[in-house]
Design an enzyme around this catalytic site. Structure first.
Site, mmCIF file in Angstrom:
data_model
loop_
_atom_site.group_PDB
_atom_site.id
_atom_site.type_symbol
_atom_site.label_atom_id
_atom_site.label_comp_id
_atom_site.label_asym_id
_atom_site.label_seq_id
_atom_site.Cartn_x
_atom_site.Cartn_y
_atom_site.Cartn_z
ATOM 1 N N ILE A 12 -0.282 15.759 3.926
ATOM 2 C CA ILE A 12 0.310 15.480 2.608
ATOM 3 C C ILE A 12 -0.593 16.005 1.488
ATOM 4 N N ALA A 83 -8.102 10.057 4.877
ATOM 5 C CA ALA A 83 -7.976 8.874 5.743
ATOM 6 C C ALA A 83 -7.867 9.328 7.185
ATOM 7 N N THR A 125 0.433 3.216 2.201
ATOM 8 C CA THR A 125 1.545 3.412 3.130
ATOM 9 C C THR A 125 2.421 2.161 3.217
ATOM 10 N N ASP A 126 3.671 2.342 3.605
ATOM 11 C CA ASP A 126 4.561 1.189 3.794
ATOM 12 C C ASP A 126 4.132 0.336 4.985
ATOM 13 N N GLU A 127 3.256 0.899 5.854
ATOM 14 C CA GLU A 127 2.838 0.135 7.038
ATOM 15 C C GLU A 127 2.047 -1.112 6.676
ATOM 16 N N TYR A 153 -4.965 0.765 12.083
ATOM 17 C CA TYR A 153 -4.707 1.712 10.981
ATOM 18 C C TYR A 153 -4.132 0.985 9.765
ATOM 19 N N SER A 156 -6.508 -1.306 8.065
ATOM 20 C CA SER A 156 -7.527 -0.617 7.246
ATOM 21 C C SER A 156 -6.929 -0.163 5.922
ATOM 22 N N LYS A 157 -5.678 0.278 5.933
ATOM 23 C CA LYS A 157 -5.040 0.715 4.676
ATOM 24 C C LYS A 157 -4.795 -0.490 3.757
ATOM 25 N N ASN A 182 7.422 7.116 5.941
ATOM 26 C CA ASN A 182 7.039 8.264 6.781
ATOM 27 C C ASN A 182 7.406 9.594 6.129
ATOM 28 N N LYS A 192 2.039 13.838 15.392
ATOM 29 C CA LYS A 192 2.988 12.899 14.809
ATOM 30 C C LYS A 192 4.385 13.233 15.316
ATOM 31 N N ARG A 217 12.366 4.463 11.387
ATOM 32 C CA ARG A 217 11.459 4.905 10.333
ATOM 33 C C ARG A 217 12.302 5.430 9.167
ATOM 34 N N ARG A 276 4.270 1.845 22.440
ATOM 35 C CA ARG A 276 3.010 1.694 21.695
ATOM 36 C C ARG A 276 2.714 0.192 21.576
HETATM 37 P P1 NAD Z 1 -3.775 13.689 7.796
HETATM 38 O O1 NAD Z 1 -4.404 12.985 8.948
HETATM 39 O O2 NAD Z 1 -2.866 14.842 8.034
HETATM 40 O O3 NAD Z 1 -4.923 14.195 6.799
HETATM 41 C C1 NAD Z 1 -6.043 13.436 6.489
HETATM 42 C C2 NAD Z 1 -7.093 14.365 5.882
HETATM 43 O O4 NAD Z 1 -8.228 13.566 5.505
HETATM 44 C C3 NAD Z 1 -7.604 15.439 6.839
HETATM 45 O O5 NAD Z 1 -7.627 16.697 6.196
HETATM 46 C C4 NAD Z 1 -9.016 14.983 7.188
HETATM 47 O O6 NAD Z 1 -9.910 16.051 7.456
HETATM 48 C C5 NAD Z 1 -9.401 14.239 5.912
HETATM 49 N N1 NAD Z 1 -10.462 13.239 6.161
HETATM 50 C C6 NAD Z 1 -10.489 12.291 7.142
HETATM 51 N N2 NAD Z 1 -11.623 11.581 7.059
HETATM 52 C C7 NAD Z 1 -12.326 12.067 5.988
HETATM 53 C C8 NAD Z 1 -13.562 11.735 5.394
HETATM 54 N N3 NAD Z 1 -14.333 10.749 5.879
HETATM 55 N N4 NAD Z 1 -13.961 12.433 4.308
HETATM 56 C C9 NAD Z 1 -13.206 13.441 3.804
HETATM 57 N N5 NAD Z 1 -12.027 13.805 4.351
HETATM 58 C C10 NAD Z 1 -11.592 13.126 5.425
HETATM 59 O O7 NAD Z 1 -3.040 12.548 6.962
HETATM 60 P P2 NAD Z 1 -1.685 12.591 6.125
HETATM 61 O O8 NAD Z 1 -0.552 12.318 7.029
HETATM 62 O O9 NAD Z 1 -1.689 13.797 5.261
HETATM 63 O O10 NAD Z 1 -1.889 11.294 5.229
HETATM 64 C C11 NAD Z 1 -2.575 11.383 3.980
HETATM 65 C C12 NAD Z 1 -2.640 10.006 3.341
HETATM 66 O O11 NAD Z 1 -1.316 9.516 3.135
HETATM 67 C C13 NAD Z 1 -3.331 8.954 4.201
HETATM 68 O O12 NAD Z 1 -4.099 8.138 3.347
HETATM 69 C C14 NAD Z 1 -2.199 8.155 4.830
HETATM 70 O O13 NAD Z 1 -2.595 6.840 5.071
HETATM 71 C C15 NAD Z 1 -1.147 8.244 3.751
HETATM 72 N N6 NAD Z 1 0.257 8.176 4.200
HETATM 73 C C16 NAD Z 1 0.727 9.002 5.175
HETATM 74 C C17 NAD Z 1 2.076 8.975 5.532
HETATM 75 C C18 NAD Z 1 2.640 9.889 6.599
HETATM 76 O O14 NAD Z 1 3.826 9.762 6.947
HETATM 77 N N7 NAD Z 1 1.887 10.844 7.129
HETATM 78 C C19 NAD Z 1 2.938 8.082 4.902
HETATM 79 C C20 NAD Z 1 2.430 7.239 3.906
HETATM 80 C C21 NAD Z 1 1.091 7.309 3.558
HETATM 81 O O1 TDX Z 2 4.973 10.757 20.969
HETATM 82 C C1 TDX Z 2 5.476 9.920 20.195
HETATM 83 N N1 TDX Z 2 6.599 9.237 20.593
HETATM 84 C C2 TDX Z 2 7.196 8.287 19.821
HETATM 85 O O2 TDX Z 2 8.204 7.695 20.228
HETATM 86 C C3 TDX Z 2 4.928 9.629 18.897
HETATM 87 C C4 TDX Z 2 3.712 10.352 18.414
HETATM 88 C C5 TDX Z 2 5.549 8.671 18.137
HETATM 89 N N2 TDX Z 2 6.633 8.000 18.585
HETATM 90 C C6 TDX Z 2 7.260 6.983 17.717
HETATM 91 C C7 TDX Z 2 6.322 5.923 17.175
HETATM 92 C C8 TDX Z 2 6.934 5.597 15.827
HETATM 93 O O3 TDX Z 2 7.945 4.615 15.972
HETATM 94 O O4 TDX Z 2 7.774 7.672 16.569
HETATM 95 C C9 TDX Z 2 7.585 6.903 15.372
HETATM 96 C C10 TDX Z 2 6.741 7.698 14.414
HETATM 97 O O5 TDX Z 2 5.438 7.755 14.959
HETATM 98 P P1 TDX Z 2 4.236 8.486 14.179
HETATM 99 O O6 TDX Z 2 4.639 9.886 13.871
HETATM 100 O O7 TDX Z 2 2.982 8.250 14.948
HETATM 101 O O8 TDX Z 2 4.243 7.719 12.774
HETATM 102 P P2 TDX Z 2 4.078 6.166 12.382
HETATM 103 O O9 TDX Z 2 3.387 5.396 13.430
HETATM 104 O O10 TDX Z 2 5.433 5.700 11.935
HETATM 105 O O11 TDX Z 2 3.084 6.314 11.117
HETATM 106 C C11 TDX Z 2 3.300 7.344 10.134
HETATM 107 O O12 TDX Z 2 3.943 6.826 8.989
HETATM 108 C C12 TDX Z 2 3.201 5.978 8.142
HETATM 109 C C13 TDX Z 2 2.000 8.030 9.733
HETATM 110 O O13 TDX Z 2 1.353 8.559 10.891
HETATM 111 C C14 TDX Z 2 1.097 7.089 8.978
HETATM 112 O O14 TDX Z 2 -0.070 7.770 8.550
HETATM 113 C C15 TDX Z 2 1.849 6.574 7.778
HETATM 114 O O15 TDX Z 2 1.085 5.629 7.073
#
Ligand code: NAD
Ligand code: TDX
Length: 339
Positions: A12, A83, A125-127, A153, A156-157, A182, A192, A217, A276
């Site tokens: 993101i 994160a 995050t909504d989690e 996770y 911690s958030k 998500n 993911k 989701r 999970r």
């Molecule tokens: P991501 O795992 O793709 O990216 C995380 C980035 O943070 C990576 O580039 C990593 O190198 C960097 N990082 C990790 N530890 C670090 C540290 N100690 N110092 C500096 N950089 C560090 O994550 P994402 O999916 O892009 O999520 C970004 C943010 O959005 C997170 O805070 C996550 O909780 C939040 N978020 C994600 C989702 C989702 O669906 N992916 C939804 C809601 C909120």
């Molecule tokens: O192999 C898989 N099979 C499966 O059924 C994986 C990786 C996931 N899943 C399921 C678990 C969840 O119900 O799919 C759903 C989505 O899983 P993830 O992609 O791991 O996302 P989720 O656990 O929902 O968390 C994501 O959304 C909120 C992000 O990873 C978080 O960073 C964010 O805060």
């Protein structure tokens, strides 16, 4: 305006870097990222050609390093994406989640007090709200839904969110928090759900669906998350939390079947695996506050966004193949071999 984007080499954060550079060509954007397994400098290749963009490799938990950076750069706005973000990894090894997600946020806020900023925005995050039951479709997460976390996770958030709000109340740090559902779209790391399923289906590999695949989701195209954060950092009220989501609820099975249909691959690739631990049932965001206060509207519906995403993964095979050839492969074997 000089904005620090932490975690900008991840999914993101990198989309947000590109969003800012395009929308605000006069802004200076600095990305601080440690390049963990989830950070990929290749993702920022085009940004690195822009003279208003600077990449700095470093750890947000390294206090001396972060203070030096803030002292030399003088940031106006901090947007903290950095994160550990994968729930399954937090179940395997919680420690680094607590360090990065909680203590890293503290270090960034302490630096923001020492070298004052106009805004510290925490990407949450909504989690943090836990989950909703499947049989109560009328329920949604609102900003004052109690925090009720399930995984290390999300705990911690949520801890970081409480710390951020405490810095507002105690130190008057001008904070905002966003809690998004998500995301999906370009540069999503292939551990993911959506990118994992696309990349494996393209190779005719089995698709591991946890449990019965009935968990729900609420999917948001990543650009819509970026536009929401943009509005919050420019117009949001300090001390406030904003939920972000676009009412795009789908079961995991629906998502996987949509991807298979889009790729013309058979549903026989679906393979049900052990659930999970502590798996959240349903996430669903009520985005009324950000819509009414800031006029935010998501632009991309799931049916369009998933098509765009599948197309992106087809056109950027080398991006995700490079990842799959690296350390990620060992991780995949470890997580799934006995499942
Ligand atoms: P991501 O795992 O793709 O990216 C995380 C980035 O943070 C990576 O580039 C990593 O190198 C960097 N990082 C990790 N530890 C670090 C540290 N100690 N110092 C500096 N950089 C560090 O994550 P994402 O999916 O892009 O999520 C970004 C943010 O959005 C997170 O805070 C996550 O909780 C939040 N978020 C994600 C989702 C989702 O669906 N992916 C939804 C809601 C909120
Ligand atoms: O192999 C898989 N099979 C499966 O059924 C994986 C990786 C996931 N899943 C399921 C678990 C969840 O119900 O799919 C759903 C989505 O899983 P993830 O992609 O791991 O996302 P989720 O656990 O929902 O968390 C994501 O959304 C909120 C992000 O990873 C978080 O960073 C964010 O805060």
């Amino acid at each position: 305006m000089k904005i620090l984007v932490t975690g900008g080499a991840g999914f993101i954060g990198s989309n947000f870097v590109y969003y800012l550079l395009k929308k605000y060509p006069e802004y200076k954007v600095v990305c601080l990222d440690m390049l963990t397994y989830a950070g990929n400098l290749e993702t920022l290749e085009d940004a690195l050609k822009n003279e208003n963009f600077t990449f700095v490799k470093g750890d947000i938990t390294d206090r001396d390093f972060v203070f030096d950076l803030f002292s030399s750069e003088g940031f106006d706005v901090i947007v903290n994406f950095a994160a550990e973000s994968h729930v399954d990894r937090s179940i395997e090894d919680p420690g680094v989640f607590l360090k990065t997600n909680i203590l890293g946020t503290q270090v960034l806020m302490d630096a923001s007090r020492e070298y004052p900023v106009k805004r510290f925005h925490q990407v949450s995050t909504d989690e943090v709200y836990g989950d909703l039951p499947l049989d109560r479709p009328e329920l949604f997460f609102v900003e004052d839904t109690p925090l009720h976390t399930s995984s290390p996770y999300s705990a911690s958030k949520a801890s970081a969110d409480l710390l951020v709000l405490s810095y507002f109340r105690t130190f008057k740090l001008p904070v905002t928090i966003s809690r998004c559902s998500n995301n999906y779209g370009p540069y999503h790391f292939p551990e993911k759900l959506i990118p994992l399923m696309i990349s494996r289906a393209l190779k005719d590999e089995s698709l591991p669906v946890y449990g019965k695949g009935e968990n729900v989701r609420d999917w948001l195209y990543v650009e819509d998350h970026c536009s929401a954060i943009d509005l919050i950092i420019h117009k949001g009220r300090v001390g406030e939390v904003y939920n972000i989501g676009g009412h795009n609820e789908r079961t995991n099975l629906q998502v996987v079947k949509t991807i298979l249909a889009e790729l013309g691959k058979p549903e026989s690739l679906i393979h049900y695996v052990t659930d999970r631990p502590g798996h959240d049932m349903r996430y669903a965001i009520d985005p009324t506050k950000i819509k009414e206060e800031l006029g935010w509207e998501p632009e991309t519906k799931f049916d369009d966004g998933i098509k765009l995403t599948v197309k992106w993964y087809l056109e950027h095979k080398s991006w995700w193949e490079n990842i799959l050839n690296g350390e990620y492969q060992n991780y995949f074997d470890k997580m799934y071999q006995d499942r």
